[in-house]
Write an enzyme that holds these catalytic residues in place. Structure first.
Site, PDB file in Angstrom:
ATOM      1  N   ASP A  83       0.851  -1.191   0.000  1.00 43.05           N
ATOM      2  CA  ASP A  83       0.000   0.000   0.000  1.00 43.05           C
ATOM      3  C   ASP A  83       0.893   1.250   0.000  1.00 43.05           C
ATOM      4  O   ASP A  83       1.796   1.376   0.844  1.00 43.05           O
ATOM      5  CB  ASP A  83      -0.863  -0.055   1.272  1.00 43.05           C
ATOM      6  CG  ASP A  83      -1.993   0.953   1.264  1.00 43.05           C
ATOM      7  OD1 ASP A  83      -2.429   1.370   0.178  1.00 43.05           O
ATOM      8  OD2 ASP A  83      -2.461   1.316   2.378  1.00 43.05           O
ATOM      9  N   HIS A  84       0.664   2.161  -0.930  1.00 45.44           N
ATOM     10  CA  HIS A  84       1.372   3.441  -0.989  1.00 45.44           C
ATOM     11  C   HIS A  84       2.900   3.336  -1.009  1.00 45.44           C
ATOM     12  O   HIS A  84       3.597   3.957  -0.178  1.00 45.44           O
ATOM     13  CB  HIS A  84       0.952   4.359   0.173  1.00 45.44           C
ATOM     14  CG  HIS A  84      -0.467   4.792   0.084  1.00 45.44           C
ATOM     15  ND1 HIS A  84      -0.909   5.750  -0.799  1.00 45.44           N
ATOM     16  CD2 HIS A  84      -1.568   4.372   0.757  1.00 45.44           C
ATOM     17  CE1 HIS A  84      -2.217   5.905  -0.667  1.00 45.44           C
ATOM     18  NE2 HIS A  84      -2.654   5.078   0.259  1.00 45.44           N
ATOM     19  N   HIS A 192      -7.408   9.865   4.007  1.00 46.86           N
ATOM     20  CA  HIS A 192      -7.118   8.754   4.914  1.00 46.86           C
ATOM     21  C   HIS A 192      -7.482   9.112   6.347  1.00 46.86           C
ATOM     22  O   HIS A 192      -7.544  10.286   6.698  1.00 46.86           O
ATOM     23  CB  HIS A 192      -5.636   8.391   4.843  1.00 46.86           C
ATOM     24  CG  HIS A 192      -5.234   7.795   3.524  1.00 46.86           C
ATOM     25  ND1 HIS A 192      -4.570   8.515   2.569  1.00 46.86           N
ATOM     26  CD2 HIS A 192      -5.425   6.566   3.006  1.00 46.86           C
ATOM     27  CE1 HIS A 192      -4.361   7.733   1.508  1.00 46.86           C
ATOM     28  NE2 HIS A 192      -4.866   6.554   1.750  1.00 46.86           N
ATOM     29  N   GLY A 227      -9.074   5.652   1.187  1.00 48.77           N
ATOM     30  CA  GLY A 227      -9.786   6.433   2.203  1.00 48.77           C
ATOM     31  C   GLY A 227     -11.244   6.035   2.298  1.00 48.77           C
ATOM     32  O   GLY A 227     -12.119   6.880   2.452  1.00 48.77           O
ATOM     33  N   SER A 229     -12.894   4.059   4.520  1.00 47.55           N
ATOM     34  CA  SER A 229     -13.536   3.661   5.772  1.00 47.55           C
ATOM     35  C   SER A 229     -14.821   4.444   5.947  1.00 47.55           C
ATOM     36  O   SER A 229     -14.917   5.613   5.549  1.00 47.55           O
ATOM     37  CB  SER A 229     -12.602   3.909   6.964  1.00 47.55           C
ATOM     38  OG  SER A 229     -11.706   2.814   7.098  1.00 47.55           O
ATOM     39  N   ASP A 271      -8.834   0.688   6.254  1.00 51.42           N
ATOM     40  CA  ASP A 271      -7.921   0.457   7.377  1.00 51.42           C
ATOM     41  C   ASP A 271      -8.525   1.022   8.670  1.00 51.42           C
ATOM     42  O   ASP A 271      -8.659   0.329   9.682  1.00 51.42           O
ATOM     43  CB  ASP A 271      -6.569   1.122   7.078  1.00 51.42           C
ATOM     44  CG  ASP A 271      -5.520   0.826   8.134  1.00 51.42           C
ATOM     45  OD1 ASP A 271      -5.810   0.065   9.075  1.00 51.42           O
ATOM     46  OD2 ASP A 271      -4.398   1.358   8.033  1.00 51.42           O
ATOM     47  N   THR A 272      -8.929   2.290   8.607  1.00 56.04           N
ATOM     48  CA  THR A 272      -9.388   2.984   9.822  1.00 56.04           C
ATOM     49  C   THR A 272     -10.525   2.252  10.545  1.00 56.04           C
ATOM     50  O   THR A 272     -10.524   2.153  11.779  1.00 56.04           O
ATOM     51  CB  THR A 272      -9.815   4.416   9.440  1.00 56.04           C
ATOM     52  OG1 THR A 272      -8.656   5.107   8.953  1.00 56.04           O
ATOM     53  CG2 THR A 272     -10.399   5.169  10.614  1.00 56.04           C
TER      54      THR A 272
HETATM   55  P1  13P Z   1      -9.035   4.618   5.518  1.00 53.84           P
HETATM   56  O1  13P Z   1      -8.166   5.471   6.373  1.00 53.84           O
HETATM   57  O2  13P Z   1     -10.285   5.336   5.112  1.00 53.84           O
HETATM   58  O3  13P Z   1      -9.340   3.301   6.106  1.00 53.84           O
HETATM   59  O4  13P Z   1      -8.242   4.354   4.145  1.00 53.84           O
HETATM   60  C1  13P Z   1      -7.268   3.367   4.074  1.00 53.84           C
HETATM   61  C2  13P Z   1      -6.477   3.454   2.812  1.00 53.84           C
HETATM   62  O5  13P Z   1      -6.810   4.129   1.856  1.00 53.84           O
HETATM   63  C3  13P Z   1      -5.246   2.658   2.759  1.00 53.84           C
HETATM   64  O6  13P Z   1      -4.529   2.873   1.583  1.00 53.84           O
HETATM   65  O1  G3H Z   2      -3.025   4.509   3.600  1.00 50.73           O
HETATM   66  C1  G3H Z   2      -2.937   4.490   4.802  1.00 50.73           C
HETATM   67  C2  G3H Z   2      -3.183   3.249   5.571  1.00 50.73           C
HETATM   68  O2  G3H Z   2      -4.226   3.472   6.479  1.00 50.73           O
HETATM   69  C3  G3H Z   2      -1.934   2.793   6.260  1.00 50.73           C
HETATM   70  O3  G3H Z   2      -1.602   3.667   7.275  1.00 50.73           O
HETATM   71  O4  G3H Z   2       0.773   4.353   6.940  1.00 50.73           O
HETATM   72  O5  G3H Z   2      -0.304   4.413   9.208  1.00 50.73           O
HETATM   73  O6  G3H Z   2       0.269   2.221   8.127  1.00 50.73           O
HETATM   74  P1  G3H Z   2      -0.122   3.682   7.934  1.00 50.73           P
HETATM   75 ZN    ZN Z   3      -4.605   4.800   0.766  1.00 54.50          ZN
END
Ligand code: 13P
Ligand code: G3H
Ligand code: ZN
Length: 340
Positions: A83-84, A192, A227, A229, A271-272
């Site tokens: 992720d990212h 996010h 993002g 959640s 994730d959130t």
């Molecule tokens: P949330 O913070 O909305 O859960 O998004 C997670 C996300 O985009 C991880 O890449």
């Molecule tokens: O994109 C963000 C995800 O919620 C991951 O978050 O970088 O705190 O692990 P993090």
């Molecule tokens: Zn993300």
């Protein structure tokens, strides 16, 4: 069953009109929660780790935990996704450590914070596509910027700033042609973390119309919603009832995500909500049994609470029931697909 590349799963999702939750993990209990939810709903899964997760857990732990999940759940297809990613080097190290899919987020500069320009984004993403596809690994890119990655609160773009970095559909078309990404993350006004919107979002701030426009122009590109959640009120309430201090906030309603899925969204990052479920469950145990000190007494309920969120999303996004239908291909088997 081997871990599979993202492309294999999202192609099946597109052919069958469903979306797949991409769920972030940092530890064993989160991986177990996802797999329990997948088992109970017969869902294929995307398990993703951020740079922060890799630093916290170490790739070796992540890889072996996810391989254990695959071994214990032979009927569930699993994608192991970065992720990212912030650079070619980050993506390459993920590929070298067993990830079957990587995100190159060139929408932000290498610091993961400041929005970059198109030329940088297209160039670095194309480099990652070349490196990844050569070994059958899938790639997600991003056009437009979300922000708020590292701490989900305050580090990235505000609700207002997010509106200034929405995806431009012309650029999205060019970006896909220039880079050859398998999946495209778009910015539609969300961010996010928990603090996305100050009230329930309307089309003014959560631009689902933009997804429809991008899908019209790129009908064969898998769209990714970051993002995503929903920041459920009941999870905010549990956290606050047991001593937390979360300010009132609003996320992305599940119905809006379902609208996205009807319009080309295939990967939905969450994730959130899981973080909140875990935190609420742990706070409850600490508050109700302050004498307890066995980690299993609070990590067990935390895992259970996350499983329930994952199950609800798997059902709502439509991936439930599809685990057995995915035409399994390994990364090695995808090399020819990408070369052709
Ligand atoms: P949330 O913070 O909305 O859960 O998004 C997670 C996300 O985009 C991880 O890449
Ligand atoms: O994109 C963000 C995800 O919620 C991951 O978050 O970088 O705190 O692990 P993090
Ligand atoms: Zn993300």
């Amino acid at each position: 069953m081997p871990l599979i590349p993202l492309r294999v799963l999202l192609d099946h999702a597109a052919e069958n009109g469903y979306g797949v939750a991409a769920l972030n993990v940092n530890n064993m209990e989160q991986i177990q929660a996802i797999m329990l939810a997948a088992q109970e709903t017969d869902s294929p899964v995307i398990i993703q780790a951020s740079r922060g997760a890799r630093k916290y857990s170490n790739d070796n732990y992540l890889r072996h935990l996810i391989l254990a999940a695959a071994e214990l759940n032979p009927t569930i297809p699993i994608v192991m996704h970065l992720d990212h990613g912030n650079s070619l080097a980050t993506c390459q190290s993920a590929i070298d450590n067993g990830f079957t899919s990587v995100m190159m987020d060139g929408s932000l500069s290498e610091d993961g914070k400041v929005p970059s320009d198109y030329a940088y984004n297209a160039e670095v993403t194309e480099q990652v596509v070349n490196a990844a596809h050569a070994v059958g690994v899938s790639v997600e890119g991003e056009i437009g910027a979300l922000g708020g990655i590292e701490d989900g609160h305050g580090a990235g773009l505000s609700e207002e700033e997010a509106q200034e970095h929405l995806t431009d559909p012309d650029q999205a078309e060019k970006f896909v042609a220039d880079t050859g990404v398998d999946a495209l993350a778009v910015a539609i006004g969300t961010s996010h973390g928990a603090y996305k919107f100050k009230k329930k979002p309307t089309g003014e701030v959560l631009k689902m119309d933009l997804i429809e426009e991008i899908h019209r122009r790129l009908p064969n590109t898998h769209i990714v919603m970051h993002g995503s959640s929903s920041v459920p009120q009941e999870l905010q309430d549990i956290i606050n009832q047991y001593g937390g201090q979360m300010a009132q906030t609003y996320g992305v309603p599940v119905e809006e995500i379902q609208r996205g899925i009807r319009n080309g969204v295939r990967k939905v990052n969450v994730d959130t909500d899981n973080r909140m479920a875990i935190t609420g469950a742990i706070r409850k145990v600490f508050s109700e049994t302050p004498e307890a000190f066995d980690p299993r007494k609070y990590l067990g309920p935390a895992r259970e609470a996350m499983k329930e969120v994952c199950k609800a999303r798997m059902i709502a996004f439509g991936q439930a029931g599809h685990a057995g239908e995915i035409p399994i291909k390994t990364c090695s088997e995808m090399i020819d697909f990408y070369a052709g």
